[in-house]
Design a protein around this motif. Structure first.
Motif, PDB file in Angstrom:
ATOM      1  N   ILE A 148      -3.320   1.457  10.455  1.00  0.00           N
ATOM      2  CA  ILE A 148      -4.088   2.584   9.914  1.00  0.00           C
ATOM      3  C   ILE A 148      -3.155   3.583   9.234  1.00  0.00           C
ATOM      4  CG2 ILE A 148      -5.513   4.581  10.512  1.00  0.00           C
ATOM      5  CD1 ILE A 148      -6.797   2.904  12.711  1.00  0.00           C
ATOM      6  N   LEU A 149      -2.059   3.921   9.907  1.00  0.00           N
ATOM      7  CA  LEU A 149      -1.151   4.924   9.357  1.00  0.00           C
ATOM      8  C   LEU A 149      -0.414   4.415   8.125  1.00  0.00           C
ATOM      9  CD1 LEU A 149       0.322   6.333  12.691  1.00  0.00           C
ATOM     10  CD2 LEU A 149      -1.407   7.385  11.220  1.00  0.00           C
ATOM     11  N   GLU A 150      -0.152   3.105   8.071  1.00  0.00           N
ATOM     12  CA  GLU A 150       0.563   2.550   6.928  1.00  0.00           C
ATOM     13  C   GLU A 150      -0.322   2.450   5.695  1.00  0.00           C
ATOM     14  OE1 GLU A 150       2.987  -1.480   5.517  1.00  0.00           O
ATOM     15  OE2 GLU A 150       2.157  -1.376   7.552  1.00  0.00           O
ATOM     16  N   TYR A 151      -1.584   2.055   5.882  1.00  0.00           N
ATOM     17  CA  TYR A 151      -2.414   1.736   4.722  1.00  0.00           C
ATOM     18  C   TYR A 151      -3.374   2.841   4.294  1.00  0.00           C
ATOM     19  CZ  TYR A 151      -0.697  -2.979   4.410  1.00  0.00           C
ATOM     20  OH  TYR A 151       0.121  -4.058   4.234  1.00  0.00           O
ATOM     21  N   CYS A 152      -3.711   3.749   5.182  1.00  0.00           N
ATOM     22  CA  CYS A 152      -4.785   4.683   4.837  1.00  0.00           C
ATOM     23  C   CYS A 152      -4.346   5.880   3.999  1.00  0.00           C
ATOM     24  CB  CYS A 152      -5.514   5.133   6.099  1.00  0.00           C
ATOM     25  SG  CYS A 152      -6.559   3.822   6.769  1.00  0.00           S
ATOM     26  N   PHE A 153      -3.137   5.825   3.470  1.00  0.00           N
ATOM     27  CA  PHE A 153      -2.737   6.783   2.436  1.00  0.00           C
ATOM     28  C   PHE A 153      -2.331   6.049   1.162  1.00  0.00           C
ATOM     29  CE2 PHE A 153      -1.742   9.263   6.357  1.00  0.00           C
ATOM     30  CZ  PHE A 153      -2.658  10.287   6.154  1.00  0.00           C
ATOM     31  N   ARG A 154      -2.591   4.753   1.097  1.00  0.00           N
ATOM     32  CA  ARG A 154      -2.188   3.974  -0.075  1.00  0.00           C
ATOM     33  C   ARG A 154      -3.240   4.098  -1.170  1.00  0.00           C
ATOM     34  NH1 ARG A 154       1.116  -1.592   1.091  1.00  0.00           N
ATOM     35  NH2 ARG A 154       2.717  -0.717   2.441  1.00  0.00           N
ATOM     36  N   CYS A 155      -3.054   5.088  -1.997  1.00  0.00           N
ATOM     37  CA  CYS A 155      -3.927   5.339  -3.134  1.00  0.00           C
ATOM     38  C   CYS A 155      -3.224   6.400  -3.970  1.00  0.00           C
ATOM     39  CB  CYS A 155      -5.317   5.814  -2.685  1.00  0.00           C
ATOM     40  SG  CYS A 155      -5.294   7.290  -1.645  1.00  0.00           S
ATOM     41  N   ASN A 156      -3.789   6.713  -5.116  1.00  0.00           N
ATOM     42  CA  ASN A 156      -3.227   7.759  -5.963  1.00  0.00           C
ATOM     43  C   ASN A 156      -3.607   9.120  -5.382  1.00  0.00           C
ATOM     44  OD1 ASN A 156      -2.175   9.269  -8.063  1.00  0.00           O
ATOM     45  ND2 ASN A 156      -3.993   9.011  -9.339  1.00  0.00           N
ATOM     46  N   HIS A 157      -2.633   9.817  -4.823  1.00  0.00           N
ATOM     47  CA  HIS A 157      -2.934  11.063  -4.115  1.00  0.00           C
ATOM     48  C   HIS A 157      -3.477  12.151  -5.047  1.00  0.00           C
ATOM     49  CE1 HIS A 157      -0.759  10.461  -0.050  1.00  0.00           C
ATOM     50  NE2 HIS A 157      -1.143   9.296  -0.541  1.00  0.00           N
TER      51      HIS A 157
END
Length: 568
Positions: A103-112
């Motif tokens: 969850i912590l690794e993937y749930c910020f993988r986007c254009n912030h």
């Protein structure tokens, strides 16, 4: 006197490599279903809202395989994607460490810029994570189950398409709520993801049946076909290219034919009609590949503008004359399949530049560019402009997932008296009625290349990419030896063949090298080597030690996260 016009063929390419672990059936990366709920759904909705807009949608079969697989998961309510399963995990406070890390690794993988900062509650989650990360693992473990619940919910909320939010206003209510998401909230989001995903292929099938869009295909697992057929093809446009140690990929032409035959067969099954054209993976094309398309009965194929420039140069056409020759289809001597070539500049404007513009300004600029092409074309000729690009990754960089740009673009093109929108198929059908309206160019041969720089340098020619090819070629040598014996049952041979198909995807080679972000390169590196390891297991052979050694680490912060390239 009739108004002169221009024919515009807009082709959206939809593709994700196969993220499945064939041994377990689980997905190693979540990008297929995330793009389904954001991009494939939005693109269908824009077309449904503009019924006079005609385009080609190119679906790679391995993407459709995965969408159908996700459909079966949702219908059975048994997700085999770990991130999707965590969305509906009841006790996030008590999950295993590996699940917390996921969850912590993937749930910020986007254009912030477009997908995190506009939402204060989500942005706060990101700031808390960064603060804890600086303190180390122990601090990260203090992040509560409610934090994980909010984070996994927000990640899926920001990956919903803009048109999906318009259709389901309760999604906006959840976003306004911001925090304290419950299991019931998470299950509602999960259910919606399922509904959108299950409905996708039928929506595009309906658009195709109406004649509004053409659905085209690509060899099944997206192999970089000319290189698979002959490593030396890379030297046609790049004579200095360093080739892999292995002299060739064994049986490469037969493998490409296998991918092509499978693509065409599954296309017929899914859409109830034969594919009329092929966008080869990455626009990678050669004279030999066009011959294969001829044998398959393809009416058209396409590639990049630089491939046309290289081929015209080889035909001794002066550079000064080439611009006038860009906006027409071409026939390669001795072949029937017509070849179209994308306008690289206009395609890149949509892919990279217009995201930074106000939607209205971007649309006016695009239309003005087309009007200029028409104005500069010879009076006796109706230019055909092919704009071909990624139909999924670009929108992450646009405000509101490109909603206003696409809506205004389609409206402007529908109502323009001098621009006629077509799919490749509808253009060819119209041309058959009026054979004198458009010129068809002739090329003695194609200089093999892709839409990226006109070469294959994105997939071969540097040590890491070449090493990946050597590992694959050696595995294929062993595959051929085993398949020629009675060691494996028919079912085991089928499984090994499917695994080999996955290993032959162009996507692995795209990521290797130093020009992409470290986390992406390492993810795809692990996936590629795991696929080769699984192939050896299926062949009942020892796994080479070389497959335990990473191929590439990356390290650069590439534009668009490395998911897209400019043509030049």
């Amino acid at each position: 006197m009739p108004t002169r016009c221009l024919d515009l063929i807009l082709c959206w390419h939809f593709h994700q490599p196969d993220y499945r672990d064939y041994a377990s059936g689980e997905y190693r990366l979540p990008w297929t279903y995330l793009h389904a709920i954001k991009d494939y759904s939005d693109m269908a909705a824009h077309l449904e809202a503009h019924p006079q807009m005609h385009v080609t949608c190119n679906f790679v079969p391995v993407l459709l395989d995965q969408l159908e697989d996700y459909t079966s998961q949702f219908k059975a309510n048994k997700p085999r994607d770990p991130l999707l399963a965590l969305l509906i995990e009841p006790e996030l406070e008590h999950i295993a460490q590996v699940q917390r890390d996921l969850i912590l690794e993937y749930c910020f993988r986007c254009n912030h810029v477009t997908m995190v900062r506009p939402y204060p509650a989500y942005h706060q989650l990101a700031e808390l994570f960064q603060l804890a990360e600086r303190q180390g693992r122990d601090a990260l473990n203090y992040l509560s189950g409610q934090y994980l619940s909010d984070l996994v919910t927000w990640y899926h909320l920001v990956w919903t398409g803009e048109t999906v939010r318009h259709q389901y206003p309760w999604l906006l209510d959840l976003m306004k709520k911001g925090r304290g998401f419950t299991l019931a909230d998470r299950r509602s989001v999960y259910q919606l993801i399922g509904e959108v995903t299950i409905d996708l292929i039928p929506r595009y099938r309906k658009l195709a049946a109406s004649g509004q869009i053409e659905i085209s295909s690509t060899p099944h697992y997206h192999p970089i076909a000319p290189v698979l057929m002959d490593f030396a093809a890379a030297r046609e446009a790049w004579p200095q290219c360093e080739l892999p140690v292995e002299a060739a990929y064994p049986g490469g032409a037969a493998r490409v034919r296998r991918h092509l035959d499978s693509a065409l067969a599954t296309h017929q099954q899914r859409f109830g009609a034969a594919a009329q054209g092929i966008w080869p993976a990455e626009g990678g094309i050669s004279t030999a590949l066009v011959g294969m398309f001829d044998e398959a009965g393809m009416a058209w194929s396409a590639s990049g503008e630089a491939v046309l420039a290289n081929s015209l140069h080889a035909a001794v056409v002066p550079d000064a004359d080439q611009r006038q020759l860009r906006y027409r289809p071409y026939r390669v001597a001795g072949h029937k399949t017509l070849c179209f070539f994308r306008d690289d500049r206009l395609s890149d404007m949509i892919g990279f530049e217009y995201a930074k513009w106000h939607a209205n300004d971007a649309v006016k600029h695009f239309v003005a560019e087309l009007e200029t092409i028409l104005h500069q074309a010879p009076e006796h000729e109706t230019p055909v402009v092919s704009v071909i690009l990624d139909g999924e990754n670009a929108w992450e960089y646009y405000p509101y997932n490109g909603y206003f740009f696409l809506d205004e673009l389609y409206a402007a093109l529908e109502n323009h008296p001098g621009i006629h929108t077509h799919s490749f198929a509808s253009y060819l059908a119209e041309r058959a009625k009026h054979p004198h309206a458009a010129q068809v160019g002739e090329l003695p041969r194609l200089v093999a290349g892709s839409w990226v720089y006109g070469t294959f340098s994105t997939w071969i020619g540097v040590p890491e990419k070449n090493r990946a090819w050597d590992l694959l070629a050696r595995a294929k040598q062993q595959y051929d030896l085993v398949m020629a014996t009675d060691t494996l049952s028919a079912a085991e041979k089928t499984a090994a063949e499917a695994q080999l198909c996955d290993c032959e995807s162009s996507d692995w080679f795209w990521w290797f090298g130093g020009s992409n972000p470290r986390h992406s390169v390492e993810s795809f590196d692990r996936l590629y080597r795991a696929n080769l390891v699984q192939l050896y297991h299926l062949l009942k052979l020892p796994v080479p030690d070389a497959l335990s050694i990473p191929i590439s680490h990356g390290g650069s912060e590439a534009e668009a996260g490395g998911t897209m390239r400019r043509a030049s």
